[in-house]
Design an enzyme around this catalytic site. Structure first.
Site, PDB file in Angstrom:
ATOM      1  N   ARG A   1       0.670  -6.259 -14.700  1.00 26.92           N
ATOM      2  CA  ARG A   1       0.268  -7.167 -14.598  1.00 26.92           C
ATOM      3  C   ARG A   1      -0.694  -7.623 -15.581  1.00 26.92           C
ATOM      4  NH1 ARG A   1      -1.199  -5.708  -8.590  1.00 26.92           N
ATOM      5  NH2 ARG A   1      -1.989  -4.855  -9.728  1.00 26.92           N
TER       6      ARG A   1
ATOM      7  N   SER B   1      -0.654  -6.021  -3.661  1.00 26.01           N
ATOM      8  CA  SER B   1      -0.435  -5.976  -2.383  1.00 26.01           C
ATOM      9  C   SER B   1      -2.197  -6.123  -1.194  1.00 26.01           C
ATOM     10  CB  SER B   1      -0.170  -4.508  -2.013  1.00 26.01           C
ATOM     11  OG  SER B   1       1.616  -4.326  -1.978  1.00 26.01           O
TER      12      SER B   1
ATOM     13  N   HIS C   1       7.558  -6.635  -6.230  1.00 27.53           N
ATOM     14  CA  HIS C   1       8.176  -5.684  -6.303  1.00 27.53           C
ATOM     15  C   HIS C   1       9.333  -5.802  -6.183  1.00 27.53           C
ATOM     16  CE1 HIS C   1       4.525  -4.121  -4.231  1.00 27.53           C
ATOM     17  NE2 HIS C   1       4.030  -3.889  -5.119  1.00 27.53           N
TER      18      HIS C   1
ATOM     19  N   LYS D   1      -5.531   5.909   0.899  1.00 28.32           N
ATOM     20  CA  LYS D   1      -5.744   4.076   0.852  1.00 28.32           C
ATOM     21  C   LYS D   1      -5.497   3.468   2.195  1.00 28.32           C
ATOM     22  CE  LYS D   1      -3.973   3.422  -3.380  1.00 28.32           C
ATOM     23  NZ  LYS D   1      -2.549   2.762  -4.242  1.00 28.32           N
TER      24      LYS D   1
END
Length: 160
Positions: A90, A128, A17, A41
């Site tokens: 990614r 994360s 990030h 989440k």
């Protein structure tokens, strides 16, 4: 003034990030780090903690602002009068999901554009959620997060 919104949960913020924000700050006058509430989440860090962890990463870098939001990012864009989103990609799976999201956002508001950036070398497999899982089991994630984030993770998991 050119601005971009980088939305995410940042639970926690990682070197990936940080890499994207630093690079975006060279391309845009203002970078909004938009920290999502994301109760669904079940984040490890509360909203205020996540914003604070982000702020500590960019101390001394101008043009970065922090906002919190819930709901649709296009509503946030309207509120900020900024219609460009930054998204990190990614792998191919990320790209497919992010492309769908970008197209949906543009369908809901044709002014919206999405800029995709890939993370720097050695950061393409870091997420994360994976870091939280590894840290929760006592794994060493120190090379993937800033030191203050590592301290916060260790505090959450009763280490250090």
């Amino acid at each position: 003034m050119a601005a971009i919104i980088y939305p995410g949960t940042f639970d926690p913020i990682t070197h990936g990030h940080v890499d994207l924000v630093e690079r975006a700050s060279r391309l845009f006058d203002r970078v909004y780090i938009a920290v999502a509430q994301s109760d669904k989440k079940m984040p490890l860090f509360n909203l205020e903690e996540r914003i604070d962890l982000c702020k500590k990463c960019f101390d001394g870098i101008g043009g970065i602002e922090y906002v919190s939001f819930s709901g649709l990012t296009i509503d946030l864009a309207k509120r900020l009068e900024c219609y460009t989103f930054l998204r990190g990609v990614r792998a191919v799976a990320d790209y497919e999901y992010e492309l769908q999201l970008a197209r949906m956002n543009r369908a809901m508001n044709p002014e919206v554009e999405t800029l995709f950036l890939t993370p720097g070398e050695g950061l393409s497999y870091v997420s994360s959620s994976l870091l939280r899982e590894v840290a929760s089991m006592g794994g060493d994630v120190s090379r993937f997060v800033p030191p203050h984030v590592l301290d916060a993770l260790n505090g959450k998991f009763g280490k250090g």
